[in-house]
Design a protein around this motif. Structure first.
Motif, PDB file in Angstrom:
ATOM      1  N   ASN A   1       0.830  -1.200   0.000  1.00  0.00           N
ATOM      2  CA  ASN A   1       0.000   0.000   0.000  1.00  0.00           C
ATOM      3  C   ASN A   1       0.869   1.256   0.000  1.00  0.00           C
ATOM      4  N   ALA A   2       0.204   2.400   0.124  1.00  0.00           N
ATOM      5  CA  ALA A   2       0.921   3.665  -0.005  1.00  0.00           C
ATOM      6  C   ALA A   2       2.005   3.829   1.063  1.00  0.00           C
ATOM      7  N   ASP A   3       1.802   3.209   2.234  1.00  0.00           N
ATOM      8  CA  ASP A   3       2.802   3.320   3.296  1.00  0.00           C
ATOM      9  C   ASP A   3       3.928   2.310   3.151  1.00  0.00           C
ATOM     10  N   GLY A   4       3.879   1.553   2.073  1.00  0.00           N
ATOM     11  CA  GLY A   4       4.931   0.567   1.877  1.00  0.00           C
ATOM     12  C   GLY A   4       4.681  -0.723   2.647  1.00  0.00           C
ATOM     13  N   ARG A   5       3.445  -0.877   3.187  1.00  0.00           N
ATOM     14  CA  ARG A   5       3.135  -2.111   3.915  1.00  0.00           C
ATOM     15  C   ARG A   5       2.510  -3.131   2.970  1.00  0.00           C
ATOM     16  N   ALA A   6       2.822  -4.384   3.240  1.00  0.00           N
ATOM     17  CA  ALA A   6       2.260  -5.455   2.415  1.00  0.00           C
ATOM     18  C   ALA A   6       0.757  -5.547   2.647  1.00  0.00           C
ATOM     19  N   ILE A   7       0.014  -5.756   1.572  1.00  0.00           N
ATOM     20  CA  ILE A   7      -1.432  -5.907   1.700  1.00  0.00           C
ATOM     21  C   ILE A   7      -1.852  -7.256   1.125  1.00  0.00           C
ATOM     22  N   ASN A   8      -3.082  -7.633   1.472  1.00  0.00           N
ATOM     23  CA  ASN A   8      -3.629  -8.873   0.939  1.00  0.00           C
ATOM     24  C   ASN A   8      -2.799 -10.096   1.285  1.00  0.00           C
ATOM     25  N   LEU A   9      -2.248 -10.115   2.472  1.00  0.00           N
ATOM     26  CA  LEU A   9      -1.431 -11.270   2.841  1.00  0.00           C
ATOM     27  C   LEU A   9      -2.316 -12.461   3.201  1.00  0.00           C
ATOM     28  N   LEU A  10      -1.901 -13.634   2.787  1.00  0.00           N
ATOM     29  CA  LEU A  10      -2.575 -14.867   3.186  1.00  0.00           C
ATOM     30  C   LEU A  10      -1.541 -15.806   3.768  1.00  0.00           C
ATOM     31  N   SER A  11      -1.952 -16.584   4.763  1.00  0.00           N
ATOM     32  CA  SER A  11      -1.015 -17.524   5.368  1.00  0.00           C
ATOM     33  C   SER A  11      -1.291 -18.940   4.895  1.00  0.00           C
ATOM     34  N   VAL A  12      -0.229 -19.636   4.630  1.00  0.00           N
ATOM     35  CA  VAL A  12      -0.305 -21.076   4.364  1.00  0.00           C
ATOM     36  C   VAL A  12       0.800 -21.695   5.212  1.00  0.00           C
ATOM     37  N   GLY A  13       0.399 -22.566   6.133  1.00  0.00           N
ATOM     38  CA  GLY A  13       1.400 -23.089   7.056  1.00  0.00           C
ATOM     39  C   GLY A  13       2.001 -21.930   7.823  1.00  0.00           C
ATOM     40  N   ASN A  14       3.300 -21.882   7.922  1.00  0.00           N
ATOM     41  CA  ASN A  14       3.973 -20.810   8.655  1.00  0.00           C
ATOM     42  C   ASN A  14       4.177 -19.565   7.817  1.00  0.00           C
ATOM     43  N   ALA A  15       3.997 -19.696   6.534  1.00  0.00           N
ATOM     44  CA  ALA A  15       4.397 -18.612   5.648  1.00  0.00           C
ATOM     45  C   ALA A  15       3.231 -17.703   5.324  1.00  0.00           C
ATOM     46  N   SER A  16       3.559 -16.462   5.089  1.00  0.00           N
ATOM     47  CA  SER A  16       2.543 -15.496   4.724  1.00  0.00           C
ATOM     48  C   SER A  16       2.918 -14.924   3.349  1.00  0.00           C
ATOM     49  N   TYR A  17       1.939 -14.851   2.471  1.00  0.00           N
ATOM     50  CA  TYR A  17       2.232 -14.530   1.079  1.00  0.00           C
ATOM     51  C   TYR A  17       1.421 -13.345   0.571  1.00  0.00           C
ATOM     52  N   SER A  18       2.067 -12.460  -0.137  1.00  0.00           N
ATOM     53  CA  SER A  18       1.339 -11.466  -0.931  1.00  0.00           C
ATOM     54  C   SER A  18       0.841 -12.180  -2.182  1.00  0.00           C
ATOM     55  N   LYS A  19       0.087 -11.469  -3.018  1.00  0.00           N
ATOM     56  CA  LYS A  19      -0.440 -12.123  -4.222  1.00  0.00           C
ATOM     57  C   LYS A  19       0.680 -12.621  -5.122  1.00  0.00           C
ATOM     58  N   THR A  20       1.663 -11.781  -5.311  1.00  0.00           N
ATOM     59  CA  THR A  20       2.776 -12.194  -6.157  1.00  0.00           C
ATOM     60  C   THR A  20       3.506 -13.382  -5.544  1.00  0.00           C
ATOM     61  N   GLU A  21       3.703 -13.303  -4.237  1.00  0.00           N
ATOM     62  CA  GLU A  21       4.409 -14.398  -3.571  1.00  0.00           C
ATOM     63  C   GLU A  21       3.632 -15.711  -3.646  1.00  0.00           C
ATOM     64  N   ARG A  22       2.309 -15.628  -3.613  1.00  0.00           N
ATOM     65  CA  ARG A  22       1.495 -16.836  -3.744  1.00  0.00           C
ATOM     66  C   ARG A  22       1.737 -17.487  -5.090  1.00  0.00           C
ATOM     67  N   SER A  23       1.760 -16.639  -6.091  1.00  0.00           N
ATOM     68  CA  SER A  23       1.956 -17.140  -7.436  1.00  0.00           C
ATOM     69  C   SER A  23       3.340 -17.783  -7.570  1.00  0.00           C
ATOM     70  N   MET A  24       4.331 -17.122  -6.972  1.00  0.00           N
ATOM     71  CA  MET A  24       5.688 -17.682  -6.999  1.00  0.00           C
ATOM     72  C   MET A  24       5.758 -18.974  -6.183  1.00  0.00           C
ATOM     73  N   ALA A  25       5.009 -19.018  -5.085  1.00  0.00           N
ATOM     74  CA  ALA A  25       5.025 -20.224  -4.250  1.00  0.00           C
ATOM     75  C   ALA A  25       4.466 -21.409  -5.041  1.00  0.00           C
ATOM     76  N   ILE A  26       3.417 -21.144  -5.815  1.00  0.00           N
ATOM     77  CA  ILE A  26       2.843 -22.218  -6.634  1.00  0.00           C
ATOM     78  C   ILE A  26       3.867 -22.708  -7.647  1.00  0.00           C
ATOM     79  N   LEU A  27       4.548 -21.765  -8.273  1.00  0.00           N
ATOM     80  CA  LEU A  27       5.583 -22.142  -9.241  1.00  0.00           C
ATOM     81  C   LEU A  27       6.651 -22.994  -8.556  1.00  0.00           C
ATOM     82  N   ASN A  28       7.047 -22.593  -7.363  1.00  0.00           N
ATOM     83  CA  ASN A  28       8.081 -23.344  -6.648  1.00  0.00           C
ATOM     84  C   ASN A  28       7.610 -24.741  -6.264  1.00  0.00           C
ATOM     85  N   VAL A  29       6.358 -24.850  -5.841  1.00  0.00           N
ATOM     86  CA  VAL A  29       5.848 -26.170  -5.471  1.00  0.00           C
ATOM     87  C   VAL A  29       5.729 -27.059  -6.715  1.00  0.00           C
ATOM     88  N   PHE A  30       5.329 -26.466  -7.814  1.00  0.00           N
ATOM     89  CA  PHE A  30       5.312 -27.179  -9.101  1.00  0.00           C
ATOM     90  C   PHE A  30       6.697 -27.787  -9.373  1.00  0.00           C
TER      91      PHE A  30
END
Ligand SMILES: *[C@@H]1O[C@H](CO)[C@@H](O)[C@H](O)[C@H]1NC(C)=O
Ligand SMILES: *[C@@H]1O[C@H](CO)[C@@H](O)[C@H](O)[C@H]1NC(C)=O
Ligand SMILES: *[C@@H]1O[C@H](CO)[C@@H](O)[C@H](O)[C@H]1NC(C)=O
Ligand SMILES: *[C@@H]1O[C@H](CO)[C@@H](O)[C@H](O)[C@H]1NC(C)=O
Ligand SMILES: *[C@@H]1O[C@H](CO)[C@@H](O)[C@H](O)[C@H]1NC(C)=O
Length: 387
Positions: free
Chosen positions: A105-134
């Motif tokens: 967001n405008a303050d430089g804070r991550a938004i839309n975070l989701l947790s899976v297991g211990n990890a918390s992902y932004s949208k881009t990170e979720r997409s990268m996580a899927i690629l990595n699991v693939f």
């Protein structure tokens, strides 16, 4: 072949399905809204795993589970796995990410975070996580294979992993055109491989083009050995309107196999451009694929009703049709088209809002085995998740 009423209805429903607002990764965006819709009360999307009854219990040749304990040992296992001898196989996927600035967001804070297991992902990170699991699944089940990621040269993609190659191909990777561009990128890739052969390259390298939201859960090398005569392989299901899924295309790496697949895909691309541009954002490639196959005079669509591999000549190419039940199995929604999970399932496809299940499955696998993991997938497959 005309577009039936079913298709028109389907196309009108498409706008309702756009659920990834800005990520341009090629996850499986195709959803069977008509055949697989959940009852209304189950539409809630969950941010944690939800286990329900496993489909296919009591059926022979279907995985039997007690909770998430597998009662059958599926024929593979992570530890005892032996990669098949034979030619090298590369997995090829199209993947791009743009504008990661939308993750903060405008303050430089991550938004839309989701947790899976211990990890918390932004949208881009979720997409990268899927690629990595693939990639992780391929490392486990086909350790001699590598992964090639076709991407927009402008894409901000960095993956530094052993056995992974980033392969930029110029094109128009906008969200609206991504499925179209994906076929173009496949074609360009095949053209480059043909060039390498014409310049004296000798060794054979087979290719499997896939979506990145799949888990390869068994070695696939036998496809090329057990069916020595096909040029390309597609996966089919008993679904009148969408018999073919574009998320898995295997290509024999001989010059002939590469050339004929290229010509076949060029035909699909031309049908896509001339008939299905309206659906270009999501389904166009599958519609065009089905059109090319069905329009072939001798093709008997009744063969799609039986989950058995067969070979058919289509426009000069020998096409091997592999049943989705084994090579492109999707966790069931509603009644489920596959009536449980075949014991020999080889590829699990986490279409639509099943991506969380893909990440959770990988996390689960680290403390368990593949058979049990498949029970986890089977038991929670009817649930819609939050990404
Ligand atoms: C793996 O799964 C099989 C089949 O359910 C089971 O018998 C076995 O105990 C499991 N092994 C491990 C290490 O969990
Ligand atoms: C799978 O396990 C069930 C329960 O133990 C058993 O009845 C069935 O015969 C097994 N199926 C196969 C094909 O081994
Ligand atoms: C990325 O998104 C931001 C916020 O919506 C927008 O201002 C910017 O122009 C976008 N950048 C690109 C390269 O599209
Ligand atoms: C979560 O973190 C704990 C402690 O660091 C670790 O032991 C565990 O394996 C992690 N679980 C997952 C799913 O990553
Ligand atoms: C496809 O798009 C064209 C032009 O926008 C439009 O006239 C036509 O009705 C659309 N067809 C379908 C099936 O939506």
């Amino acid at each position: 072949m005309r577009i039936g009423v079913g298709w028109r209805l389907y196309l009108f429903l498409l706008p309702l399905l756009f659920f990834l607002p800005y990520l341009l990764s090629v996850l499986e965006l195709h959803k069977n809204s008509i055949v697989e819709d959940l009852p209304k009360k189950n539409r809630k999307k969950f941010d944690h795993l939800v286990l329900g009854p496993a489909a296919g219990q009591g059926l022979p040749n279907r995985l039997q589970c007690q909770g998430i304990k597998a009662l059958n040992k599926t024929h593979f296992s992570a530890s005892s796995h032996v990669a098949s001898v034979g030619d090298r196989i590369s997995f090829v996927t199209v993947f791009t990410i743009y504008n990661t600035s939308l993750d903060i967001n405008a303050d430089g804070r991550a938004i839309n975070l989701l947790s899976v297991g211990n990890a918390s992902y932004s949208k881009t990170e979720r997409s990268m996580a899927i690629l990595n699991v693939f990639i992780n699944f391929i490392e486990v089940t086909m350790p001699l294979s590598d992964v090639i990621i076709l991407t927009d040269p402008a894409s901000d993609l960095s993956v530094h992993r052993k056995g992974v190659t980033i392969y930029p191909i110029e094109g128009e990777y906008s969200r609206e055109r991504l499925m179209l561009q994906r076929i173009r990128s496949y074609i360009t890739f095949l053209e480059r491989k043909l060039e390498e052969h014409s310049q004296g390259r000798r060794h054979i390298n087979h290719y499997i083009f896939t979506d990145s939201d799949i888990a390869v859960v068994d070695d696939l090398g036998h496809i090329f050995q057990n069916h020595p005569n096909f040029h390309l392989a597609l996966t089919f299901r008993n679904n009148k309107d969408q018999p073919l899924n574009s998320g898995f295309i295997a290509v024999r790496g001989t010059p002939d196999g590469i050339l004929r697949t290229k010509v076949f895909l060029q035909e699909v691309l031309s049908i896509y451009g001339s008939k299905y541009m309206n659906a270009s954002r999501m389904l166009g490639d599958q519609l065009a694929l089905a059109w090319v196959v069905k329009s072939h005079a001798s093709f008997d669509t009744r063969r799609f009703t039986k989950a058995q591999a067969f070979v058919e000549e289509i426009g000069g190419a020998s096409v091997l049709f592999l049943p989705c039940a084994t090579y492109n199995w999707t966790p069931p929604e509603g009644a489920g088209q596959f009536h449980g999970m075949p014991l020999d399932v080889k590829v699990v496809h986490f279409k639509g809002s099943r991506k969380r299940l893909m990440l959770e499955s990988w996390n689960f696998l680290s403390s368990s085995n593949l058979s049990d993991m498949l029970c986890l997938i089977l038991a929670s497959g009817r649930t819609k998740y939050d990404f």
